[in-house]
Scaffold this motif. Structure first.
Motif, short mmCIF file in Angstrom:
data_model
loop_
_atom_site.label_atom_id
_atom_site.label_comp_id
_atom_site.label_asym_id
_atom_site.label_seq_id
_atom_site.Cartn_x
_atom_site.Cartn_y
_atom_site.Cartn_z
N UNK A 1 0.68 -1.27 0.03
CA UNK A 1 0.01 0.04 -0.13
C UNK A 1 0.70 1.34 -0.13
N UNK A 2 1.91 1.10 0.89
CA UNK A 2 2.93 2.32 0.79
C UNK A 2 3.51 2.49 -0.48
N UNK A 3 3.97 1.64 -1.26
CA UNK A 3 4.57 1.70 -2.56
C UNK A 3 3.55 2.45 -3.44
N UNK A 4 2.39 1.97 -3.53
CA UNK A 4 1.38 2.54 -4.45
C UNK A 4 0.63 3.46 -3.89
N UNK A 5 1.06 4.39 -2.92
CA UNK A 5 0.07 5.24 -2.15
C UNK A 5 -0.05 6.43 -3.18
N UNK A 6 0.72 6.71 -4.11
CA UNK A 6 0.53 7.88 -4.87
C UNK A 6 -0.05 7.61 -6.40
N UNK A 7 -0.49 6.29 -6.54
CA UNK A 7 -1.24 5.85 -7.64
C UNK A 7 -2.77 5.90 -7.53
N UNK A 8 -3.13 6.38 -8.54
CA UNK A 8 -4.72 6.61 -8.52
C UNK A 8 -5.61 5.33 -9.09
N UNK A 9 -5.09 4.80 -9.93
CA UNK A 9 -5.74 3.74 -10.59
C UNK A 9 -5.04 2.41 -10.56
N UNK A 10 -5.23 1.52 -9.82
CA UNK A 10 -4.76 0.07 -9.64
C UNK A 10 -5.69 -0.99 -9.71
N UNK A 11 -4.83 -2.00 -10.43
CA UNK A 11 -5.58 -3.23 -10.67
C UNK A 11 -4.54 -4.24 -9.68
N UNK A 12 -5.16 -4.86 -8.65
CA UNK A 12 -4.30 -5.41 -7.87
C UNK A 12 -4.55 -7.34 -7.81
N UNK A 13 -3.48 -7.97 -7.85
CA UNK A 13 -3.61 -9.40 -7.73
C UNK A 13 -4.13 -9.79 -6.18
N UNK A 14 -5.18 -9.84 -6.00
CA UNK A 14 -5.49 -10.30 -4.64
C UNK A 14 -5.39 -9.18 -3.60
N UNK A 15 -6.50 -9.11 -2.68
CA UNK A 15 -6.63 -8.06 -1.59
C UNK A 15 -6.55 -8.94 -0.14
N UNK A 16 -6.49 -8.14 0.81
CA UNK A 16 -6.27 -8.74 2.11
C UNK A 16 -7.72 -9.73 2.26
N UNK A 17 -8.69 -9.51 1.60
CA UNK A 17 -9.74 -10.53 1.81
C UNK A 17 -9.31 -11.91 1.53
N UNK A 18 -8.54 -12.17 0.89
CA UNK A 18 -8.21 -13.42 0.49
C UNK A 18 -7.34 -14.10 1.70
N UNK A 19 -6.64 -13.28 2.31
CA UNK A 19 -6.02 -13.57 3.57
C UNK A 19 -6.73 -13.92 4.57
#
Length: 259
Positions: A56-74
């Motif tokens: 999250x810190x690494x991409x905090x300055x990006x507005x549009x993201x597509x992420x492979x899995x969220x914390x919900x999977x964990x």
């Protein structure tokens, strides 16, 4: 806008994301957290939580993201893991919920959930696991089925998730309140009713005992139902069975052998 692509292993998440990026070049691809193979499952889950924060810190300055899995999977993995005790699960869930409140994770507004049949999952796992190093527990049938159950029925057990579009192999789900969805997946808000059905001698009793241990649900099997009365006709007995099971399914947090 943040999209999270969810689904069990080897369902085509990466292929979908790559294709998505061809037509949506303004989006940044956030890779799944790198696997850590530690014999201590609890330590491994703490590692993944920390990786989510770093991501999250690494991409905090990006507005549009597509992420492979969220914390919900964990959350789902922790909930159905047989290798974590209840105290460990409770502590991990507290850490996760606190970090969601403090917005330390990437919080998706939409989930794209992929599903395929179990045979395809196993076939692809056997073909790819050497290169992908996929954990065997992720393709265990009990875990595979409960993972898919959680995501496939998210909109049914939540007032905070709505299916926008549904196709044969994936659902497009809008998340209204991510914190509440996490609570519901953990099981702090929703009522869980699981029915196990199938012909005789297919392993229902074994699955019943395993899921009961995993989910701390009230187990209801044939012995918990009243026995047929003498001189009952077949129709009277079936009506009695139906009424018994209707009453049982009104209870909270149960797992039922033959609904």
């Amino acid at each position: 806008m943040i999209y999270a692509v969810e689904g069990n292993v080897n369902v085509g998440k990466t292929s979908y994301i790559k294709n998505f990026l061809v037509y949506n070049k303004e989006y940044t691809y956030v890779l799944e957290n790198e696997s850590k193979y530690d014999n201590n499952v609890f330590i491994r889950q703490l590692y993944y939580i920390n990786e989510e924060i770093k991501r999250a810190k690494k991409y905090s300055n990006k507005k549009n993201l597509i992420i492979d899995r969220s914390i919900l999977s964990q959350i789902v993995y922790i909930k159905y893991s047989n290798e974590l005790n209840n105290d460990q699960k409770e502590l991990l869930f507290k850490i996760i919920l606190n970090n969601i409140c403090e917005k330390k994770f990437l919080i998706p507004e939409y989930i794209i959930f992929f599903i395929t049949n179990y045979k395809n999952t196993i076939d692809r796992h056997n073909l790819l696991f050497i290169n992908k190093k996929t954990e065997r527990t992720l393709v265990d049938y009990n875990y595979w089925s409960m993972y898919n159950y959680c995501f496939a029925n998210l909109e049914k057990c939540s007032n905070n998730a709505f299916v926008v579009t549904s196709y044969n192999h994936y659902k497009f789900i809008r998340i209204e309140n991510f914190y509440n969805v996490a609570l519901e997946l953990i099981g702090l808000k929703n009522n869980t009713v699981i029915c196990i059905d199938g012909p005789t001698s297919v392993g229902k009793t074994t699955l019943l005992s395993e899921l009961d241990i995993t989910n701390n649900l009230k187990k209801i099997d044939e012995d918990d139902f009243p026995k047929p009365k003498k001189n009952e006709t077949f129709i009277e007995r079936q009506i009695s069975f139906i009424l018994q099971r209707i009453n049982v399914l009104k209870e909270n947090n149960i797992i039922v052998d033959t609904s």
